[in-house]
Structures are given as structure tokens and as C-alpha cells.
Scaffold this motif. Sequence first.
Motif, PDB file in Angstrom:
ATOM      1  N   TRP A  83       0.821  -1.199   0.000  1.00 58.43           N
ATOM      2  CA  TRP A  83       0.000   0.000   0.000  1.00 58.43           C
ATOM      3  C   TRP A  83       0.865   1.262   0.000  1.00 58.43           C
ATOM      4  CZ3 TRP A  83       0.102   3.666   3.827  1.00 58.43           C
ATOM      5  CH2 TRP A  83       0.741   3.310   5.011  1.00 58.43           C
ATOM      6  N   ARG A 120       0.289   4.008  -2.873  1.00 59.57           N
ATOM      7  CA  ARG A 120      -0.023   5.378  -2.466  1.00 59.57           C
ATOM      8  C   ARG A 120       0.964   6.362  -3.092  1.00 59.57           C
ATOM      9  NH1 ARG A 120       1.481   6.400   3.441  1.00 59.57           N
ATOM     10  NH2 ARG A 120       3.482   6.406   2.401  1.00 59.57           N
ATOM     11  N   TRP A 125       0.247   9.506  -5.718  1.00 64.72           N
ATOM     12  CA  TRP A 125       0.692  10.892  -5.529  1.00 64.72           C
ATOM     13  C   TRP A 125       1.473  11.381  -6.738  1.00 64.72           C
ATOM     14  CZ3 TRP A 125       3.040  10.106  -0.007  1.00 64.72           C
ATOM     15  CH2 TRP A 125       2.019  10.097   0.930  1.00 64.72           C
TER      16      TRP A 125
END
Length: 94
Positions: free
Chosen positions: A45, A49, A53
Motif C-alpha cells: 500500500w 499510495r 501521488w
Amino acid sequence: WIKRIYADRGYRGNFIEAAKHDFGVDVEITHSNYSGQFVPAKKRWVVERTFAWLENFRRLCRNYEETTDSANEMLMVAAVVITLRKLTSVNNSF
């Protein structure tokens, strides 16, 4: 300086042995334990993530760069912007 790579099941087989032999890097394959609920896979994760971004930057969501050096520099610029945004949002909360 990379000691371990977390990968999904698509990187089984020769990749694990080649990474260990050629680069001295351990490869850990993460397995999905789907039980009807969302459970983030170990460490995966964080990578997902970070990719999310980085895709917010126009020059990183497609391959616009002509050289790998300029692509690397754009990645560094994006990382600096993300870090500065995090620092300023923390300081503004006081």
C-alpha cells in the motif's frame, strides 16, 4: 542500498534468483489474503499510495521525457513538492 524488494505473484520464477545473484537483493512475494474485506498487503500500500501521488504531476503521468536523466529529475522535483506540501500542511496545523 536496496536490501529487499516486495513484489506480487507476477515476479515469481527466475526473477527472484536473478535479483539475488546479480544484485544481492532479497525478493519477498506478497500474497493476497482476500476474505471479502479490503486488507492492505504488507508494504504494498505504501508503493501504491506513492504512485498515486506521483500521477498527480502532469509530466509523470505520461512519458513526455526524452531521456532517462530528465525523467529522473522530474521524479525528484515531484518528490520535493510532495515533501514540501506535507511539511507546510503540518506547520499550518499549529
